[in-house]
Write a protein that holds these residues in place. Structure first.
Motif, PDB file in Angstrom:
ATOM      1  N   LYS A 126       0.838  -1.190   0.000  1.00  0.00           N
ATOM      2  CA  LYS A 126       0.000   0.000   0.000  1.00  0.00           C
ATOM      3  C   LYS A 126       0.879   1.248   0.000  1.00  0.00           C
ATOM      4  N   GLU A 127       0.367   2.316  -0.627  1.00  0.00           N
ATOM      5  CA  GLU A 127       1.087   3.582  -0.617  1.00  0.00           C
ATOM      6  C   GLU A 127       1.108   4.157   0.796  1.00  0.00           C
ATOM      7  N   GLN A 128       2.259   4.681   1.197  1.00  0.00           N
ATOM      8  CA  GLN A 128       2.396   5.282   2.521  1.00  0.00           C
ATOM      9  C   GLN A 128       3.417   6.401   2.449  1.00  0.00           C
ATOM     10  N   ASP A 129       3.170   7.474   3.186  1.00  0.00           N
ATOM     11  CA  ASP A 129       4.088   8.614   3.197  1.00  0.00           C
ATOM     12  C   ASP A 129       5.485   8.161   3.597  1.00  0.00           C
ATOM     13  N   SER A 130       6.489   8.569   2.796  1.00  0.00           N
ATOM     14  CA  SER A 130       7.849   8.084   3.021  1.00  0.00           C
ATOM     15  C   SER A 130       8.525   8.727   4.218  1.00  0.00           C
ATOM     16  N   SER A 131       7.915   9.745   4.821  1.00  0.00           N
ATOM     17  CA  SER A 131       8.548  10.404   5.963  1.00  0.00           C
ATOM     18  C   SER A 131       8.101   9.795   7.282  1.00  0.00           C
ATOM     19  N   ASN A 132       7.482   8.616   7.241  1.00  0.00           N
ATOM     20  CA  ASN A 132       6.870   8.045   8.433  1.00  0.00           C
ATOM     21  C   ASN A 132       7.906   7.663   9.489  1.00  0.00           C
ATOM     22  N   PHE A 133       7.670   8.120  10.719  1.00  0.00           N
ATOM     23  CA  PHE A 133       8.438   7.664  11.872  1.00  0.00           C
ATOM     24  C   PHE A 133       7.501   7.704  13.067  1.00  0.00           C
ATOM     25  N   ASP A 134       7.197   6.531  13.604  1.00  0.00           N
ATOM     26  CA  ASP A 134       6.247   6.434  14.710  1.00  0.00           C
ATOM     27  C   ASP A 134       6.817   5.475  15.748  1.00  0.00           C
ATOM     28  N   PRO A 135       7.450   5.998  16.818  1.00  0.00           N
ATOM     29  CA  PRO A 135       8.075   5.113  17.810  1.00  0.00           C
ATOM     30  C   PRO A 135       7.070   4.386  18.694  1.00  0.00           C
ATOM     31  N   LYS A 136       5.790   4.737  18.596  1.00  0.00           N
ATOM     32  CA  LYS A 136       4.786   4.068  19.425  1.00  0.00           C
ATOM     33  C   LYS A 136       4.101   2.933  18.675  1.00  0.00           C
ATOM     34  N   ASN A 137       3.619   3.213  17.472  1.00  0.00           N
ATOM     35  CA  ASN A 137       2.849   2.214  16.729  1.00  0.00           C
ATOM     36  C   ASN A 137       3.609   1.588  15.570  1.00  0.00           C
ATOM     37  N   GLY A 138       4.704   2.213  15.149  1.00  0.00           N
ATOM     38  CA  GLY A 138       5.479   1.669  14.046  1.00  0.00           C
ATOM     39  C   GLY A 138       4.873   1.986  12.695  1.00  0.00           C
ATOM     40  N   TYR A 139       5.632   1.700  11.643  1.00  0.00           N
ATOM     41  CA  TYR A 139       5.127   1.918  10.290  1.00  0.00           C
ATOM     42  C   TYR A 139       4.226   0.755   9.877  1.00  0.00           C
ATOM     43  N   ASN A 140       3.555   0.923   8.750  1.00  0.00           N
ATOM     44  CA  ASN A 140       2.666  -0.123   8.244  1.00  0.00           C
ATOM     45  C   ASN A 140       3.467  -1.218   7.557  1.00  0.00           C
ATOM     46  N   ASN A 141       3.016  -2.442   7.714  1.00  0.00           N
ATOM     47  CA  ASN A 141       3.550  -3.527   6.902  1.00  0.00           C
ATOM     48  C   ASN A 141       2.986  -3.424   5.489  1.00  0.00           C
TER      49      ASN A 141
END
Length: 716
Positions: A256-271
């Motif tokens: 799936k398309e996802q914003d490349s700037s993603n950083f989420d130390p709580k939930n993590g990025y999408n698989n």
């Protein structure tokens, strides 16, 4: 083996699982919680049967500290764990406990850094055993991770135990719509050893390959057997370690398309996410992409820089820099994650570096010791050749200066700096992974030349260290600035301009605005004495400017009212000294000026008295009085030559003393003090000569002072 349990103490929801290898179920009772205060203790007990021992390993995670306490041996402490890079196993002797510390001090929720781990603990009786071998394992989903290894002892350690020849076998069953994911974290096979995999009874596939970084293999099928042939050897660096899991296959799930700037130390990025962000390199610039943080599953999820011509670079770790020039006018940052084991993500920055091609720059060095900065502190381009000539101002009395050179040049490209004077090369520096500062003193030279050259990488997408450098240059100034602070304890200040040396500054600051007077002979010599204002020392004018200062009269000096609380007077290096000027500074608020009746001496009778009085050569009679507040009166005899002041029969009704501050002859900033009152005024004779040339009288409220005075001959 009669009991195996996978225990996961999570510090972020995306890293949780609690697979029980015996029942094949997920046991909610063993799910951990974020450690409070950065710590969590879990007691683990092996079976009571003889020779039962615990094998502890971390399959996923990133932590600042993980400690296994063993009651029969010293245990083990793992610091700064990153399971994308490390392999950590421990074979305990007795009862053990685990002590976990996170990367930050957060209590119930993760902080800005990613902190998580997944640990598996297995009870083992046979120290020659391969963990999890001969146990059929059926995966139910992609959140379970099973570690397999060639040995229970540390995979990278040294030891004396003998491992016999053994064939270890693991069997896995994959749910529908999934593939088997095999991530070999470390492998260094002894001669004759091998690792292969067989799917659904087909031919075995050899996956024997040495590696010290994770390698992912994905296999389609339903039932798998992994086999390792181990040779007789002692415990050593030989062996392998891998983590087995399942991921949705490509026929069932699309990325799936996802914003490349993603950083989420709580939930993590999408698989199963992917994205592409496109950039261009402008003419005359380099584009620098810096990946500061990279918390992804190494070898499985990928962050890649691609450019025209199918050139690409895979980012392997945080703190990576790629600098792109005109050979890659367009490039993309491409992100893709697979079907499980999501982590926090990545943080990157893209900035433009203006290029300065072959150039020669002359940089003047001021005489006053102020610092001149040059270089490329924000980074430089490939293929630069730059020359900097640092030249002392021709009016400088001294030819000594200091250079502080801070460098972090790129070692892979042979970037370098050379510095020389007329006496030859005095400094050379090449690339270094660390920033370094070198201080050089240049004596007896009026200039130094710095040459800088940066290399051009053969691969336009080469990963390098970030490069920058700068130099701070300052002359040696033998006359430091004079700093004076006005306040309630020192509301006035006198200074003889003769004492200010070439290049020196007089800096007067106050808690409020200031009144500034130039008393004495105003000549064009003052054109080379400058006035600055404010903490940033903004230039106002020379001391000779009629536009800045009020026009002086025979009895009033030049005057300037400050607009800030800092005034600076600077003597230029080519300025001639002057012996006929006094500078007078007064904090404008603490004490009002006195009212004076009447006076002669070139003026007319008036109740107005100048803020600073500059008398001519004659007798004067005045009465200064204070009404409801104490008041201040200043007399300056400094005209064409410094003169003494003679008081004739002073009179006062003051019960509180009149305070008199008198400048000590030519050095008027060294004040002497005495007091007049009606009790002691008779002690002063008819021709009492005040000891100085600048006098400030502070008269108490509701009191007065009568002065009949004259100027005597000039002071010698």
């Amino acid at each position: 083996i009669d009991k195996i349990r996978s225990m996961n103490k999570r510090m972020a929801p995306h890293m949780r699982s609690s697979f029980n290898a015996i029942t094949g179920a997920f046991d909610e009772s063993v799910k951990g919680t974020p450690p409070k205060g950065g710590k969590k203790y879990t007691m683990l007990s092996p079976n009571n049967e003889e020779n039962q021992r615990l094998w502890v390993t971390i399959t996923n995670g990133k932590m600042s500290k993980f400690t296994v306490h063993d009651d029969r041996s010293p245990g083990v402490l793992w610091r700064y764990i990153d399971m994308n890079k490390d392999v950590e196993t421990y074979f305990a002797l007795g009862y053990s406990s685990i002590d976990v510390s996170s990367n930050d001090s957060s209590s119930d929720t993760p902080g800005e850094k990613w902190n998580a781990f997944q640990a598996v603990i297995v009870s083992i009786a046979d120290q020659t055993y391969c963990p999890f071998s001969n146990i059929p394992i059926t995966f139910e989903n992609s959140e379970t991770f099973i570690p397999i290894s060639s040995q229970v002892f540390s995979i990278k350690g040294e030891g004396t135990a003998i491992l016999p020849n053994r064939t270890c076998s693991w069997s896995f069953t994959v749910p529908d719509g999934h593939d088997l994911k095999v991530v070999v974290r470390y492998a260094n096979y002894y001669q004759g050893e091998s690792l292969n995999i067989q799917a659904d009874g087909g031919d075995a596939v050899d996956i024997t390959s040495n590696t010290d970084s994770p390698i992912k293999n994905v296999f389609q099928g339903k039932n798998f057997i992994i086999t390792h042939q181990r040779k007789t050897r002692i415990v050593s660096k030989y062996g392998f370690y891998a983590v087995i899991s399942v991921i949705p296959n490509s026929n069932k799930n699309q990325q799936k398309e996802q914003d490349s700037s993603n950083f989420d130390p709580k939930n993590g990025y999408n698989n199963l996410a992917n994205s592409r962000r496109n950039f261009t390199v402008s003419d005359g610039t380099n584009t620098r992409i810096s990946v500061d943080v990279l918390d992804i599953e190494a070898g499985c999820d990928e962050l890649t820089i691609t450019s025209t011509g199918n050139n690409s670079t895979v980012i392997q770790k945080g703190g990576t820099t790629v600098r792109l020039d005109s050979r890659t006018p367009e490039f993309s940052l491409v992100w893709a994650s697979d079907g499980n084991n999501k982590q926090a993500g990545f943080i990157y920055e893209v900035d433009t570096i203006p290029c300065t091609p072959n150039s020669v720059k002359n940089v003047p060095i001021p005489c006053d010791g102020s610092v001149v900065t040059d270089g490329f502190p924000q980074g430089y381009c490939t293929g630069q050749k730059n020359t900097f000539n640092f030249i002392m101002d021709q009016n400088c009395t001294y030819l000594d200066f200091t250079l502080a050179i801070t460098t972090k040049l790129i070692p892979e490209l042979n970037d370098h700096i050379k510095l020389y004077t007329k006496d030859g090369i005095i400094y050379e520096k090449g690339g270094s992974s660390n920033e370094m500062t070198t201080i050089l003193n240049v004596v007896g030279n009026d200039r130094a030349t710095l040459e800088f050259e940066s290399g051009i990488p053969t691969n336009p997408m080469e990963v390098t260290l970030e490069g920058h450098w700068n130099v701070n240059v300052s002359s040696f100034n033998p006359f430091p600035p004079i700093n004076v602070s006005l306040g309630f304890d020192l509301p006035i200040y006198h200074y003889n301009l003769f004492n200010l040396r070439e290049g020196q500054r007089l800096i007067v600051s106050s808690i409020i605005y200031m009144e500034f007077f130039i008393v004495g002979e105003i000549t064009d010599v003052l054109k080379r004495y400058n006035l600055y204002e404010g903490s940033e020392a903004n230039f106002i004018s020379s001391l000779y400017s009629n536009k800045t200062f009020s026009k002086p009269s025979p009895i009033t000096p030049a005057f300037y009212m400050s607009k800030t609380t800092v005034l600076t007077i600077e003597r230029s290096y080519d300025a001639e000294p002057t012996s006929n000027i006094v500078l007078y500074f007064r904090a404008s608020d603490p004490t009002p000026y006195c009212k004076v009746d009447p006076f002669t001496d070139g003026g007319r009778d008036s109740d107005f008295f100048p803020q600073v009085f500059q008398p001519v050569d004659s007798f004067s009679l005045l009465q200064a009085r204070a009404d409801n507040y104490a008041c201040l009166m200043t007399i300056v005899t400094f005209k064409w030559t410094p003169r003494q002041l003679i008081l004739l029969e002073p009179e006062t009704n003051a019960t509180d003393p009149v305070l008199v501050f008198a400048g000590d002859k030519g050095v008027v900033n060294n004040l002497t003090f005495f007091a007049l009152s009606k009790d002691n005024v008779g002690e002063f004779n008819d021709t009492f000569t005040l000891p100085g040339t600048v006098f400030t009288f502070i008269i108490p409220k509701n009191q007065k002072l009568d002065i009949f005075y004259k100027n005597s001959q000039g002071i010698r």
